[in-house]
Scaffold this motif. Structure first.
Motif, PDB file in Angstrom:
ATOM      1  N   SER A 148       6.471 -53.282 -46.440  1.00 46.61           N
ATOM      2  CA  SER A 148       6.283 -52.826 -47.815  1.00 46.61           C
ATOM      3  C   SER A 148       7.473 -52.001 -48.288  1.00 46.61           C
ATOM      4  N   LYS A 149       7.991 -51.160 -47.405  1.00 50.47           N
ATOM      5  CA  LYS A 149       9.150 -50.341 -47.766  1.00 50.47           C
ATOM      6  C   LYS A 149      10.417 -51.192 -47.862  1.00 50.47           C
ATOM      7  N   ALA A 150      10.502 -52.222 -47.059  1.00 52.93           N
ATOM      8  CA  ALA A 150      11.642 -53.136 -47.163  1.00 52.93           C
ATOM      9  C   ALA A 150      11.662 -53.816 -48.531  1.00 52.93           C
TER      10      ALA A 150
ATOM     11  N   SER B  98      14.462 -53.456 -51.529  1.00 55.62           N
ATOM     12  CA  SER B  98      15.069 -54.628 -52.142  1.00 55.62           C
ATOM     13  C   SER B  98      15.018 -54.536 -53.666  1.00 55.62           C
ATOM     14  N   LYS B  99      13.884 -54.122 -54.209  1.00 50.48           N
ATOM     15  CA  LYS B  99      13.748 -53.988 -55.656  1.00 50.48           C
ATOM     16  C   LYS B  99      14.653 -52.877 -56.179  1.00 50.48           C
TER      17      LYS B  99
ATOM     18  N   ASP C  48      18.222 -54.072 -56.294  1.00 57.90           N
ATOM     19  CA  ASP C  48      18.431 -54.978 -57.427  1.00 57.90           C
ATOM     20  C   ASP C  48      18.774 -54.188 -58.689  1.00 57.90           C
ATOM     21  N   GLN C  49      18.096 -53.056 -58.872  1.00 55.33           N
ATOM     22  CA  GLN C  49      18.371 -52.227 -60.043  1.00 55.33           C
ATOM     23  C   GLN C  49      19.688 -51.457 -59.872  1.00 55.33           C
ATOM     24  N   TRP C  50      19.892 -50.919 -58.685  1.00 53.02           N
ATOM     25  CA  TRP C  50      21.064 -50.075 -58.442  1.00 53.02           C
ATOM     26  C   TRP C  50      22.359 -50.861 -58.576  1.00 53.02           C
TER      27      TRP C  50
END
Length: 369
Positions: A82-84, A88-89, A92-94
């Protein structure tokens, strides 16, 4: 199950009929080694349970029926699937704010980072952090016997065409989350690959929040930053060569929105000058670009994106006469009066030939003394 011996007498017959066999208490379904203290591990596990799972596991016969047992995090460690996904999300923003593109890598899928494969390289004892060799390993849980337990690897190596690749290791160091970075593109005398903790506060904070089971967000910027495509002088856009006072050849490549100095890449952006740089999201490899004319030279001034003091570095082109020919000379300048620290030329041959040459109409640092 242990059986209790009971002495049967007529007096006890009635009592015997209503007496059940004695049994020992059963153990909880899961044992949390950190549940007896207030360590960081316990806090992380509890936070993750509340945020991600909601339901708890407890033994029906446990005396401590009010305590939660273990979530996915408590069973497996600091890290889980879940933390992985959350990381990842977040990445994607960073990466959009950094104007870069990153991929995730695991032992099943390595990245070729300047000829070295990660994360497989972690097992070869070639990792240094802050110039000290360290023990490190890949970990699916964030727990292990090494100084650094790597739970994620991200790199932009597959999307960078020049010597500006980044490699990030997301680690647990003595239970504490850290993000390590390297841009090392060649071998070192000690045969180690050198990492340091990233100075990007957004990345550090985001990973720490994910480890805690909290949300990781990208701070919004008050400025309307954009690439510096429209302001970089055309005369500067090329590769320049110059020898310093110690006889070392330095190169600087300037494009419409980047500056690469000896392999280190800076992404050039413009922004509203009324915005406090300290309040901007952290960008280690962004430069705040502007232009100014000093002594008839159109200088491109570059400061760190979050730089709050100092004059930055400036670059301008001036024509000079050498052996009867007019040539372009790039001036690298600094300080309040744009003093020249080094001159550059359009070829290595010119740079070698004119090494140490000074021009009467260029103001050098020596002139400031």
């Amino acid at each position: 199950m242990k059986l209790c011996r009971v002495l049967v007498t007529p007096f006890l017959v009635a009592l015997l009929l209503t007496t059940t066999a004695c049994s020992s208490n059963s153990q909880p379904a899961f044992a949390n080694k950190d549940s007896k203290n207030t360590s960081t591990q316990k806090k992380i596990g509890e936070s993750s349970t509340k945020k991600k799972h909601g339901n708890t596991v407890a033994s029906a016969s446990s005396k401590n029926t009010g305590s939660s047992s273990n979530s996915d995090t408590a069973k497996s460690g600091y890290w889980n699937s879940s933390k992985a996904v959350a990381l990842s999300k977040f990445m994607d923003q960073w990466q959009e704010t950094m104007n870069q593109q990153y991929e995730s890598y695991t032992p099943a899928k390595n990245v070729n980072f300047y000829g070295v494969n990660y994360p497989d390289e972690l097992a070869k004892k070639t990792t240094a952090v802050d110039n000290q060799q360290v023990s490190i390993e890949w970990s699916n849980t964030g727990k292990g016997k090494k100084e650094y337990e790597v739970v994620a690897v991200y790199s932009d190596a597959e999307h960078v065409q020049d010597m500006g690749e980044h490699l990030y290791l997301f680690v647990l160091h003595n239970g504490q989350p850290k993000v390590l970075v390297t841009q090392q593109n060649q071998g070192m005398p000690d045969n180690l690959i050198h990492f340091k903790q990233t100075e990007n506060t957004v990345l550090n904070t985001g990973f720490a929040n994910i480890i805690k089971g909290q949300s990781a967000t990208i701070p919004s910027s008050n400025s309307q930053s954009q690439k510096a495509t429209s302001i970089v002088p055309t005369a500067l856009r090329r590769t320049w060569y110059g020898y310093d006072d110690e006889g070392n050849l330095n190169t600087i490549t300037i494009t419409d929105d980047t500056l690469i100095a000896n392999g280190s890449k800076t992404y050039l952006h413009t922004r509203d000058t009324n915005v406090d740089p300290a309040q901007e999201p952290q960008h280690d490899d962004w430069g705040s670009a502007s232009t100014t004319n000093v002594r008839g030279i159109n200088f491109l001034n570059i400061r760190g994106w979050n730089q709050t003091a100092g004059d930055g570095d400036s670059y301008g082109v001036k024509q000079e006469n050498a052996d009867g020919q007019n040539i372009d000379v790039m001036i690298e300048a600094g300080g309040a009066d744009f003093w020249c620290s080094q001159t550059y030329y359009t070829s290595t041959d010119l740079a070698k030939k004119l090494q140490g040459q000074k021009y009467d109409d260029i103001t050098y640092y020596d002139d400031a003394n």
